[in-house]
Design an enzyme around this catalytic site. Structure first.
Site, PDB file in Angstrom:
ATOM      1  N   ARG A 123       0.283  -8.251   2.967  1.00 19.13           N
ATOM      2  CA  ARG A 123      -1.167  -8.401   3.181  1.00 19.13           C
ATOM      3  C   ARG A 123      -1.558  -9.770   2.647  1.00 19.13           C
ATOM      4  O   ARG A 123      -1.231 -10.110   1.505  1.00 19.13           O
ATOM      5  CB  ARG A 123      -1.956  -7.332   2.433  1.00 19.13           C
ATOM      6  CG  ARG A 123      -3.446  -7.717   2.316  1.00 19.13           C
ATOM      7  CD  ARG A 123      -4.340  -6.644   1.764  1.00 19.13           C
ATOM      8  NE  ARG A 123      -4.523  -5.586   2.730  1.00 19.13           N
ATOM      9  CZ  ARG A 123      -5.528  -4.712   2.692  1.00 19.13           C
ATOM     10  NH1 ARG A 123      -6.439  -4.778   1.742  1.00 19.13           N
ATOM     11  NH2 ARG A 123      -5.620  -3.771   3.596  1.00 19.13           N
TER      12      ARG A 123
ATOM     13  N   HIS B  91      -5.175  -6.259  11.782  1.00 19.93           N
ATOM     14  CA  HIS B  91      -4.947  -5.148  10.837  1.00 19.93           C
ATOM     15  C   HIS B  91      -4.290  -3.997  11.610  1.00 19.93           C
ATOM     16  O   HIS B  91      -4.900  -2.952  11.834  1.00 19.93           O
ATOM     17  CB  HIS B  91      -6.291  -4.718  10.246  1.00 19.93           C
ATOM     18  CG  HIS B  91      -6.165  -3.902   8.991  1.00 19.93           C
ATOM     19  ND1 HIS B  91      -4.968  -3.660   8.354  1.00 19.93           N
ATOM     20  CD2 HIS B  91      -7.120  -3.257   8.233  1.00 19.93           C
ATOM     21  CE1 HIS B  91      -5.182  -2.918   7.278  1.00 19.93           C
ATOM     22  NE2 HIS B  91      -6.465  -2.656   7.187  1.00 19.93           N
TER      23      HIS B  91
ATOM     24  N   GLN C  86      -4.023  -0.156  10.493  1.00 23.78           N
ATOM     25  CA  GLN C  86      -5.319   0.533  10.576  1.00 23.78           C
ATOM     26  C   GLN C  86      -5.533   1.108  11.980  1.00 23.78           C
ATOM     27  O   GLN C  86      -6.166   2.156  12.150  1.00 23.78           O
ATOM     28  CB  GLN C  86      -6.432  -0.465  10.215  1.00 23.78           C
ATOM     29  CG  GLN C  86      -7.834   0.097  10.263  1.00 23.78           C
ATOM     30  CD  GLN C  86      -8.238   0.864   9.004  1.00 23.78           C
ATOM     31  OE1 GLN C  86      -7.993   0.427   7.888  1.00 23.78           O
ATOM     32  NE2 GLN C  86      -8.851   2.023   9.201  1.00 23.78           N
TER      33      GLN C  86
ATOM     34  N   ASP D 258     -17.525  -2.629  10.135  1.00 20.47           N
ATOM     35  CA  ASP D 258     -16.724  -3.136   9.017  1.00 20.47           C
ATOM     36  C   ASP D 258     -17.656  -4.021   8.183  1.00 20.47           C
ATOM     37  O   ASP D 258     -18.763  -4.360   8.637  1.00 20.47           O
ATOM     38  CB  ASP D 258     -15.541  -3.944   9.598  1.00 20.47           C
ATOM     39  CG  ASP D 258     -14.629  -4.549   8.544  1.00 20.47           C
ATOM     40  OD1 ASP D 258     -14.639  -4.080   7.385  1.00 20.47           O
ATOM     41  OD2 ASP D 258     -13.893  -5.510   8.881  1.00 20.47           O
TER      42      ASP D 258
ATOM     43  N   CYS E 223     -13.348   1.175   8.551  1.00 22.00           N
ATOM     44  CA  CYS E 223     -12.027   1.068   7.915  1.00 22.00           C
ATOM     45  C   CYS E 223     -12.113   1.232   6.399  1.00 22.00           C
ATOM     46  O   CYS E 223     -11.129   1.574   5.762  1.00 22.00           O
ATOM     47  CB  CYS E 223     -11.375  -0.254   8.281  1.00 22.00           C
ATOM     48  SG  CYS E 223     -12.421  -1.683   7.935  1.00 22.00           S
TER      49      CYS E 223
ATOM     50  N   ARG F 135      -4.583   6.806   7.215  1.00 24.40           N
ATOM     51  CA  ARG F 135      -3.839   5.572   6.913  1.00 24.40           C
ATOM     52  C   ARG F 135      -2.451   5.911   6.374  1.00 24.40           C
ATOM     53  O   ARG F 135      -1.466   5.272   6.723  1.00 24.40           O
ATOM     54  CB  ARG F 135      -4.585   4.726   5.863  1.00 24.40           C
ATOM     55  CG  ARG F 135      -5.939   4.171   6.277  1.00 24.40           C
ATOM     56  CD  ARG F 135      -5.877   3.232   7.447  1.00 24.40           C
ATOM     57  NE  ARG F 135      -4.875   2.188   7.298  1.00 24.40           N
ATOM     58  CZ  ARG F 135      -4.960   1.146   6.443  1.00 24.40           C
ATOM     59  NH1 ARG F 135      -6.015   0.983   5.699  1.00 24.40           N
ATOM     60  NH2 ARG F 135      -3.983   0.247   6.383  1.00 24.40           N
TER      61      ARG F 135
END
Ligand code: CP
Ligand code: NVA
Length: 328
Positions: A106, A133, A136, A229, A270, A315
């Site tokens: 990440r 991402h 996700q 988001d 998310c 997730r």
């Protein structure tokens, strides 16, 4: 379907069939976990987890999923390694590739995770970059499938900063899976034109569609899913808050936006989300700009249409599927 040895860097790299396979595998692994059926088939393997940005869900998901699969983990935090400062990505990749069966990364630019993958010699999984991402996406689509029973033909509306990792990845994924994707935001925040044209070409093949609109009414009309988001992402400077609030406030997910949608609409995010004043940043923004809530109102976040915690749980199941499929 054989994904062994593959990297998981961005949704563009995967076909609709491969994405659907990962969604279904996540559901299978979730069922095993719920039933208490051991699935530690990757015993003896180890994975490295590099986080140059902070995380709650992604880190915990990788750690729990690896443990459930029988694997060991090493967490490398933003300060605790030589990465980038004393050692290049290419050298780091070649070192970690000798010790670990897989590497999660990440961080900032997509080019960094692509470089890591080029040199590692083992699967590399993107745990979030500025541009994408992907893990996700599997969790989100699993959640949509669980809640609405289908993906094809679902009207999926993204509100807010659609140019960043979440907007980009959702647009590409939805287009590949035959969904009707709408970026509902100010034109400045529409995804990159080249990526939009790629997504449109994928949608043509899948029977889906990609629409960009500045109208909340048009965007949210008969929506099945409304997604948002944060307005300012990790790594962006504090100075952008004022402009983002001004430009994106009309695209806040609130009851009015939900009223345009179907009665069965689900709200997704998310996470983490700014929906109240219970965070340090939330309080700072309140003191500076007078806002009690940002991209989503507390009413919607806590309301009956919100599926954000089921989404967060997914997730873990979907990251497990990505590791299992690429390592088994
Ligand atoms: N959604 C998500 O990636 O959360 P974290 O930043 O907590 O990992
Ligand atoms: N766009 C957000 C996503 C967090 C999961 C960020 O990059 O900070």
């Amino acid at each position: 379907m054989d994904l062994k040895g593959r990297n998981f860097l961005k949704m563009k790299d995967f076909t609709a069939e491969e994405i659907e396979y990962l969604i279904n595998l996540s559901a299978e692994l979730k069922e095993k976990k719920k039933k208490g059926i051991l699935h530690d088939e990757l015993r003896g393997k180890n994975v490295a987890l590099i986080f140059e940005k902070t995380s709650t869900r992604t880190r915990c998901s990788f750690e729990v999923a690896a443990h459930d699969l029988g694997m060991g983990t090493t967490y490398l935090d933003p300060k605790g390694s030589q990465i980038g400062k004393k050692e290049s990505i290419a050298d780091t990749a070649r070192v970690l590739g000798r010790m670990y069966e897989g590497i999660e990364y990440r961080g900032f630019g997509q080019d960094i995770v692509e470089e890591l993958a080029k040199y590692a010699g083992v699967p590399v999984w993107n745990g979030l970059t500025n541009e994408s991402h992907p893990t996700q996406m599997i969790a989100d689509m699993l959640t949509v499938k669980e809640k609405l029973g289908k993906l094809k033909g679902v009207k999926f509306v993204y509100m807010g900063d659609a140019r960043y990792n979440m907007g980009n990845s959702l647009m590409v994924t939805a287009a590949k899976l035959g969904m009707d994707f709408v970026a509902c935001t100010s034109a400045k925040y529409f995804p990159d034109a080249e990526l939009v044209s790629y997504a449109k070409s994928e949608a043509e093949k899948s029977g889906g569609s990609v629409t960009l609109t500045e109208s909340v009414e048009e965007g949210c009309k008969d929506a099945d899913v409304i997604y948002t988001d944060v307005w300012v992402s990790m790594g962006e400077p504090d100075e952008v808050w004022e402009e983002r609030i001004r430009e994106l406030k009309p695209y806040q997910v609130n009851q009015k936006a939900l009223d345009y949608a179907k009665d069965s609409v689900i709200f997704m995010h998310c996470l983490p989300a700014f929906h109240d004043l219970k965070t340090t940043i939330g309080k700072e923004i309140h003191d500076k700009f007078g806002l009690d809530e940002m991209e989503v109102t507390d009413e919607v976040f806590e309301g009956a249409h919100s599926v954000v915690f089921d989404e967060a749980e997914n997730r873990m199941h979907s990251i497990k599927a990505v590791m299992y499929a690429t390592l088994k």
